[in-house]
Design an enzyme around this catalytic site. Structure first.
Site, mmCIF file in Angstrom:
data_model
loop_
_atom_site.group_PDB
_atom_site.id
_atom_site.type_symbol
_atom_site.label_atom_id
_atom_site.label_comp_id
_atom_site.label_asym_id
_atom_site.label_seq_id
_atom_site.Cartn_x
_atom_site.Cartn_y
_atom_site.Cartn_z
ATOM 1 N N GLN A 11 6.125 0.586 -4.508
ATOM 2 C CA GLN A 11 5.437 0.958 -5.761
ATOM 3 C C GLN A 11 5.292 2.472 -5.900
ATOM 4 O OE1 GLN A 11 2.326 -2.057 -7.105
ATOM 5 N NE2 GLN A 11 1.840 -1.845 -4.944
ATOM 6 N N VAL A 12 4.695 3.094 -4.887
ATOM 7 C CA VAL A 12 4.430 4.535 -4.971
ATOM 8 C C VAL A 12 5.728 5.328 -4.787
ATOM 9 C CG1 VAL A 12 3.204 6.462 -3.874
ATOM 10 C CG2 VAL A 12 2.025 4.282 -4.234
ATOM 11 N N ALA A 59 5.045 1.971 4.263
ATOM 12 C CA ALA A 59 3.943 1.432 5.062
ATOM 13 C C ALA A 59 4.148 -0.062 5.247
ATOM 14 C CB ALA A 59 2.603 1.679 4.359
ATOM 15 N N ASP A 101 -8.339 2.710 1.262
ATOM 16 C CA ASP A 101 -9.780 2.424 1.284
ATOM 17 C C ASP A 101 -10.136 1.481 2.443
ATOM 18 O OD1 ASP A 101 -8.098 0.690 -0.315
ATOM 19 O OD2 ASP A 101 -9.898 -0.475 -0.777
ATOM 20 N N TYR A 124 -4.613 -4.030 9.400
ATOM 21 C CA TYR A 124 -4.022 -3.075 8.453
ATOM 22 C C TYR A 124 -4.874 -1.807 8.385
ATOM 23 C CZ TYR A 124 -2.846 -0.952 3.926
ATOM 24 O OH TYR A 124 -2.515 -0.062 2.928
HETATM 25 P P1 NDP Z 1 4.793 -1.110 -0.992
HETATM 26 O O1 NDP Z 1 4.452 -2.293 -0.152
HETATM 27 O O2 NDP Z 1 5.061 -1.286 -2.456
HETATM 28 O O3 NDP Z 1 6.077 -0.373 -0.386
HETATM 29 C C1 NDP Z 1 6.238 -0.196 1.000
HETATM 30 C C2 NDP Z 1 7.548 0.514 1.221
HETATM 31 O O4 NDP Z 1 7.747 0.689 2.629
HETATM 32 C C3 NDP Z 1 8.760 -0.259 0.671
HETATM 33 O O5 NDP Z 1 9.678 0.646 0.089
HETATM 34 C C4 NDP Z 1 9.341 -0.854 1.941
HETATM 35 O O6 NDP Z 1 10.717 -1.110 1.881
HETATM 36 C C5 NDP Z 1 9.072 0.278 2.913
HETATM 37 N N1 NDP Z 1 9.229 -0.213 4.279
HETATM 38 C C6 NDP Z 1 8.441 -1.074 4.949
HETATM 39 N N2 NDP Z 1 8.967 -1.321 6.159
HETATM 40 C C7 NDP Z 1 10.122 -0.601 6.243
HETATM 41 C C8 NDP Z 1 11.115 -0.419 7.241
HETATM 42 N N3 NDP Z 1 11.044 -1.052 8.427
HETATM 43 N N4 NDP Z 1 12.156 0.414 6.977
HETATM 44 C C9 NDP Z 1 12.262 1.040 5.795
HETATM 45 N N5 NDP Z 1 11.358 0.910 4.806
HETATM 46 C C10 NDP Z 1 10.301 0.108 5.035
HETATM 47 O O7 NDP Z 1 3.641 -0.030 -0.760
HETATM 48 P P2 NDP Z 1 2.813 0.805 -1.835
HETATM 49 O O8 NDP Z 1 3.755 1.655 -2.617
HETATM 50 O O9 NDP Z 1 1.893 -0.115 -2.532
HETATM 51 O O10 NDP Z 1 1.922 1.723 -0.868
HETATM 52 C C11 NDP Z 1 2.148 3.135 -0.730
HETATM 53 C C12 NDP Z 1 1.083 3.702 0.181
HETATM 54 O O11 NDP Z 1 -0.215 3.468 -0.366
HETATM 55 C C13 NDP Z 1 1.056 3.122 1.585
HETATM 56 O O12 NDP Z 1 0.732 4.124 2.509
HETATM 57 C C14 NDP Z 1 -0.086 2.114 1.532
HETATM 58 O O13 NDP Z 1 -0.668 1.883 2.798
HETATM 59 C C15 NDP Z 1 -1.045 2.845 0.605
HETATM 60 N N6 NDP Z 1 -1.976 1.958 -0.073
HETATM 61 C C16 NDP Z 1 -1.503 0.851 -0.754
HETATM 62 C C17 NDP Z 1 -2.384 -0.015 -1.357
HETATM 63 C C18 NDP Z 1 -1.904 -1.229 -2.087
HETATM 64 O O14 NDP Z 1 -2.744 -1.937 -2.666
HETATM 65 N N7 NDP Z 1 -0.610 -1.530 -2.118
HETATM 66 C C19 NDP Z 1 -3.845 0.233 -1.334
HETATM 67 C C20 NDP Z 1 -4.224 1.437 -0.631
HETATM 68 C C21 NDP Z 1 -3.303 2.257 -0.039
HETATM 69 P P3 NDP Z 1 11.286 -2.580 1.482
HETATM 70 O O15 NDP Z 1 11.275 -2.605 -0.018
HETATM 71 O O16 NDP Z 1 12.660 -2.607 2.080
HETATM 72 O O17 NDP Z 1 10.352 -3.580 2.094
#
Ligand code: NDP
Length: 295
Positions: A11-12, A59, A101, A124
């Site tokens: 997403q981000v 993440a 959070d 987490y």
């Molecule tokens: P997403 O779950 O949408 O995206 C996670 C990304 O990490 C994906 O692109 C995924 O790739 C990639 N990823 C995970 N494992 C691997 C791997 N082994 N190798 C390569 N890529 C990998 O996360 P968000 O965009 O929602 O989150 C962004 C940040 O914000 C993170 O740090 C999260 O902790 C933080 N956050 C998110 C919240 C939420 O509600 N989502 C709330 C608070 C903080 P793939 O598509 O291949 O799986």
């Protein structure tokens, strides 16, 4: 400037690629091109491409599954940012990283300040906190944005799940006692762009910042707002906003515990960047319009 954005399919990360392209050459290798669980592959990629700025939006975000896979969650949420921080510290570069959070224990009813004590209640949250601490202790200049309840028109998130359920079902029971702020991935990327620009001009102090829109709600209120605004955009849903029943967290057991109080104080980021963050509901309207009008 050569920029590495990790998590570009997330997403981000997706929104970051859209925003940051005006700053330079953005590289966003996908999982097939760079498996971030493989520390050796990450080192090799960094050595080969030599990015001048790393923005780590990758993440392990499956909060419930993390309870069963703590080592995988720790690799992605703690060891990976530590690895990026070490690379950045050695080269005198900045690192941008995102946190949650869920590092806070969820007690009380007032917004968490950046200096407050942490106390995660899930794997987490614990692994995200370990990542923050590793970045802070690495000696690299960093920006850590702690955000909450992220959603966007792309990807898997609460807003899209609610819309799907509201087309399939006639009533919904949604948790009403976890308070927080839904945050669009686009807002996170927009603020990141501003921060990176101000950092480049030497106008932003490194450190930890909360980042979310203004206001607060709970998951039940968020679901009602999603349905209300979706209907206003012409969407036909079986569940009407007043048919969403509010239930207590205690009546909706999940493998991972969730904090009840996820309010984040926004004063520090607003002052540092000279901005006024928008209200969460205006962001919801924009995101729903983007999703439903494109459909
Ligand atoms: P997403 O779950 O949408 O995206 C996670 C990304 O990490 C994906 O692109 C995924 O790739 C990639 N990823 C995970 N494992 C691997 C791997 N082994 N190798 C390569 N890529 C990998 O996360 P968000 O965009 O929602 O989150 C962004 C940040 O914000 C993170 O740090 C999260 O902790 C933080 N956050 C998110 C919240 C939420 O509600 N989502 C709330 C608070 C903080 P793939 O598509 O291949 O799986």
């Amino acid at each position: 400037m050569k920029i590495l954005v990790t998590g570009g399919s997330g997403q981000v990360g997706y929104e970051l690629q859209r925003q940051l392209c005006i700053l330079g050459e953005v590289h966003a290798p996908n999982r097939a091109e760079l498996d971030l669980t493989d520390a050796t592959a990450v080192d090799k990629w960094l050595g080969g491409h030599q990015p001048e700025l790393i923005i780590n939006a990758a993440a392990y975000t499956a909060v419930d599954k993390a309870e069963e896979e703590p080592e995988l969650a720790r690799r992605l949420n703690a060891e990976l940012p530590a690895q990026f921080a070490e690379y950045s510290a050695m080269r005198g570069q900045w690192l941008v990283h995102y946190s949650s959070d869920y590092v806070y224990p969820g007690s009380g009813e007032t917004p968490w300040q950046e200096g407050d004590g942490t106390g995660p209640i899930s794997v987490y949250g614990q692994t995200k906190l370990e990542g923050d601490e590793a970045v802070q202790q690495s000696g690299c200049a960093h920006l850590i944005f702690r955000t909450s309840w992220v959603y966007s028109a792309r990807g898997h998130n609460f807003m899209k799940t609610m819309l799907r359920l509201a087309r399939e079902r006639e009533a919904l029971r949604i948790v009403g006692d976890q308070i927080g702020v839904p945050t669009t991935a686009r807002l996170i990327a927009e603020v990141t762009l501003l921060a990176v620009k101000q950092r480049g001009e030497g106008r932003l102090e490194p450190g930890l910042y909360h980042l979310a829109p203004r206001g607060e709600t709970n998951w039940h209120g968020f679901a009602q707002a999603i349905f209300r605004h979706a209907e206003a955009l012409g969407e036909t849903l079986q569940v009407k906003p007043d048919q969403v029943v509010s239930i207590a967290t205690a009546n909706y057991p999940t493998p991972a515990r969730r904090p009840l109080n996820s309010r984040l104080s926004l004063e520090k980021v607003e002052q540092a960047l000279g901005i006024t963050l928008p209200n969460w509901e205006s962001q919801l309207q924009l995101t729903l319009a983007e999703l439903l009008e494109d459909a």
